[in-house]
Design a protein around this motif. Structure first.
Motif, PDB file in Angstrom:
ATOM      1  N   ALA A   6     -33.863  -6.009 -18.615  1.00 27.49           N
ATOM      2  CA  ALA A   6     -35.093  -5.422 -18.083  1.00 27.49           C
ATOM      3  C   ALA A   6     -35.333  -5.912 -16.655  1.00 27.49           C
ATOM      4  O   ALA A   6     -36.379  -6.449 -16.325  1.00 27.49           O
ATOM      5  N   TRP A   7     -34.341  -5.725 -15.807  1.00 27.38           N
ATOM      6  CA  TRP A   7     -34.438  -6.163 -14.425  1.00 27.38           C
ATOM      7  C   TRP A   7     -35.002  -5.050 -13.571  1.00 27.38           C
ATOM      8  O   TRP A   7     -34.720  -3.879 -13.773  1.00 27.38           O
ATOM      9  N   THR A   8     -35.764  -5.459 -12.592  1.00 26.91           N
ATOM     10  CA  THR A   8     -36.229  -4.530 -11.575  1.00 26.91           C
ATOM     11  C   THR A   8     -35.712  -5.050 -10.237  1.00 26.91           C
ATOM     12  O   THR A   8     -35.255  -6.189 -10.129  1.00 26.91           O
ATOM     13  N   TRP A   9     -35.819  -4.208  -9.229  1.00 28.77           N
ATOM     14  CA  TRP A   9     -35.360  -4.656  -7.907  1.00 28.77           C
ATOM     15  C   TRP A   9     -36.157  -5.847  -7.385  1.00 28.77           C
ATOM     16  O   TRP A   9     -35.565  -6.775  -6.817  1.00 28.77           O
ATOM     17  N   PRO A  10     -37.481  -5.895  -7.548  1.00 26.77           N
ATOM     18  CA  PRO A  10     -38.196  -7.100  -7.098  1.00 26.77           C
ATOM     19  C   PRO A  10     -37.740  -8.373  -7.816  1.00 26.77           C
ATOM     20  O   PRO A  10     -37.640  -9.437  -7.202  1.00 26.77           O
ATOM     21  N   THR A  11     -37.440  -8.264  -9.116  1.00 29.46           N
ATOM     22  CA  THR A  11     -36.950  -9.431  -9.848  1.00 29.46           C
ATOM     23  C   THR A  11     -35.588  -9.864  -9.324  1.00 29.46           C
ATOM     24  O   THR A  11     -35.331 -11.057  -9.126  1.00 29.46           O
ATOM     25  N   ALA A  12     -34.719  -8.909  -9.080  1.00 26.35           N
ATOM     26  CA  ALA A  12     -33.396  -9.225  -8.539  1.00 26.35           C
ATOM     27  C   ALA A  12     -33.525  -9.864  -7.163  1.00 26.35           C
ATOM     28  O   ALA A  12     -32.821 -10.844  -6.856  1.00 26.35           O
ATOM     29  N   LEU A  13     -34.423  -9.356  -6.331  1.00 27.60           N
ATOM     30  CA  LEU A  13     -34.614  -9.931  -5.001  1.00 27.60           C
ATOM     31  C   LEU A  13     -35.180 -11.345  -5.075  1.00 27.60           C
ATOM     32  O   LEU A  13     -34.839 -12.193  -4.239  1.00 27.60           O
ATOM     33  N   LEU A  14     -36.026 -11.605  -6.059  1.00 27.79           N
ATOM     34  CA  LEU A  14     -36.545 -12.956  -6.244  1.00 27.79           C
ATOM     35  C   LEU A  14     -35.399 -13.931  -6.516  1.00 27.79           C
ATOM     36  O   LEU A  14     -35.320 -14.990  -5.891  1.00 27.79           O
ATOM     37  N   PHE A  15     -34.508 -13.558  -7.426  1.00 27.54           N
ATOM     38  CA  PHE A  15     -33.388 -14.443  -7.736  1.00 27.54           C
ATOM     39  C   PHE A  15     -32.412 -14.560  -6.578  1.00 27.54           C
ATOM     40  O   PHE A  15     -31.863 -15.634  -6.326  1.00 27.54           O
ATOM     41  N   VAL A  16     -32.203 -13.495  -5.856  1.00 32.38           N
ATOM     42  CA  VAL A  16     -31.365 -13.563  -4.651  1.00 32.38           C
ATOM     43  C   VAL A  16     -31.984 -14.532  -3.652  1.00 32.38           C
ATOM     44  O   VAL A  16     -31.286 -15.339  -3.033  1.00 32.38           O
ATOM     45  N   GLY A  17     -33.309 -14.471  -3.501  1.00 31.78           N
ATOM     46  CA  GLY A  17     -33.991 -15.393  -2.590  1.00 31.78           C
ATOM     47  C   GLY A  17     -33.859 -16.844  -3.018  1.00 31.78           C
ATOM     48  O   GLY A  17     -33.619 -17.725  -2.192  1.00 31.78           O
ATOM     49  N   ILE A  18     -34.011 -17.102  -4.314  1.00 31.00           N
ATOM     50  CA  ILE A  18     -33.883 -18.478  -4.812  1.00 31.00           C
ATOM     51  C   ILE A  18     -32.468 -18.999  -4.594  1.00 31.00           C
ATOM     52  O   ILE A  18     -32.269 -20.109  -4.095  1.00 31.00           O
ATOM     53  N   PHE A  19     -31.470 -18.192  -4.958  1.00 29.81           N
ATOM     54  CA  PHE A  19     -30.085 -18.635  -4.772  1.00 29.81           C
ATOM     55  C   PHE A  19     -29.715 -18.746  -3.304  1.00 29.81           C
ATOM     56  O   PHE A  19     -28.917 -19.612  -2.917  1.00 29.81           O
ATOM     57  N   SER A  20     -30.308 -17.910  -2.462  1.00 26.48           N
ATOM     58  CA  SER A  20     -30.066 -18.026  -1.015  1.00 26.48           C
ATOM     59  C   SER A  20     -30.652 -19.325  -0.473  1.00 26.48           C
ATOM     60  O   SER A  20     -30.038 -19.989   0.369  1.00 26.48           O
ATOM     61  N   ALA A  21     -31.842 -19.703  -0.949  1.00 29.11           N
ATOM     62  CA  ALA A  21     -32.454 -20.961  -0.514  1.00 29.11           C
ATOM     63  C   ALA A  21     -31.600 -22.147  -0.940  1.00 29.11           C
ATOM     64  O   ALA A  21     -31.398 -23.084  -0.160  1.00 29.11           O
ATOM     65  N   ILE A  22     -31.090 -22.109  -2.168  1.00 28.84           N
ATOM     66  CA  ILE A  22     -30.218 -23.186  -2.634  1.00 28.84           C
ATOM     67  C   ILE A  22     -28.935 -23.226  -1.808  1.00 28.84           C
ATOM     68  O   ILE A  22     -28.463 -24.297  -1.410  1.00 28.84           O
ATOM     69  N   GLY A  23     -28.370 -22.064  -1.519  1.00 27.28           N
ATOM     70  CA  GLY A  23     -27.168 -22.000  -0.683  1.00 27.28           C
ATOM     71  C   GLY A  23     -27.430 -22.514   0.723  1.00 27.28           C
ATOM     72  O   GLY A  23     -26.611 -23.250   1.296  1.00 27.28           O
ATOM     73  N   PHE A  24     -28.589 -22.148   1.293  1.00 27.97           N
ATOM     74  CA  PHE A  24     -28.943 -22.619   2.630  1.00 27.97           C
ATOM     75  C   PHE A  24     -29.077 -24.137   2.645  1.00 27.97           C
ATOM     76  O   PHE A  24     -28.578 -24.804   3.557  1.00 27.97           O
ATOM     77  N   LEU A  25     -29.737 -24.702   1.635  1.00 28.23           N
ATOM     78  CA  LEU A  25     -29.871 -26.157   1.575  1.00 28.23           C
ATOM     79  C   LEU A  25     -28.527 -26.841   1.382  1.00 28.23           C
ATOM     80  O   LEU A  25     -28.313 -27.943   1.882  1.00 28.23           O
ATOM     81  N   THR A  26     -27.613 -26.191   0.678  1.00 28.57           N
ATOM     82  CA  THR A  26     -26.266 -26.741   0.523  1.00 28.57           C
ATOM     83  C   THR A  26     -25.561 -26.800   1.869  1.00 28.57           C
ATOM     84  O   THR A  26     -24.935 -27.815   2.211  1.00 28.57           O
ATOM     85  N   VAL A  27     -25.661 -25.726   2.646  1.00 23.45           N
ATOM     86  CA  VAL A  27     -25.036 -25.693   3.970  1.00 23.45           C
ATOM     87  C   VAL A  27     -25.661 -26.756   4.875  1.00 23.45           C
ATOM     88  O   VAL A  27     -24.948 -27.477   5.595  1.00 23.45           O
TER      89      VAL A  27
END
Length: 92
Positions: A6-27
């Motif tokens: 039951a995914w929507t685009w806003p939900t997918a974008l939320l998770f993309v944002g969270i994983f992007s933040a984690i990736g940015f902090l890793t870099v």
């Protein structure tokens, strides 16, 4: 593409944002290792990862409280959450 759950685009974008933040902090951690702990307003010593976690947790509480007390629209809790994130990374 998102029909398997039951995914929507806003939900997918939320998770993309969270994983992007984690990736940015890793870099950032790879480029500037150590991330010296700072003592914040609450008296806690926090690292970058701790501050990200506090930002995400606080954002969830802000949105849940807003939805429970005020309902929609959600632009105001978004602004409050961004302010909370800036506060966490600047002060805490």
């Amino acid at each position: 593409m998102l029909g398997w759950m039951a995914w929507t685009w806003p939900t997918a974008l939320l998770f993309v944002g969270i994983f992007s933040a984690i990736g940015f902090l890793t870099v950032v951690e790879l480029k500037y290792p150590g991330g010296h702990a700072r003592k914040g307003v609450l008296g806690l010593e926090t690292t970058r990862g701790d501050r990200l976690f506090m930002t995400l947790l606080g954002t969830a509480y802000i949105f849940l409280a807003w939805l429970g007390l005020m309902g929609e629209p959600l632009w105001w809790p978004l602004a409050l959450s961004i302010g909370w994130g800036v506060f966490c990374f600047w002060k805490v």
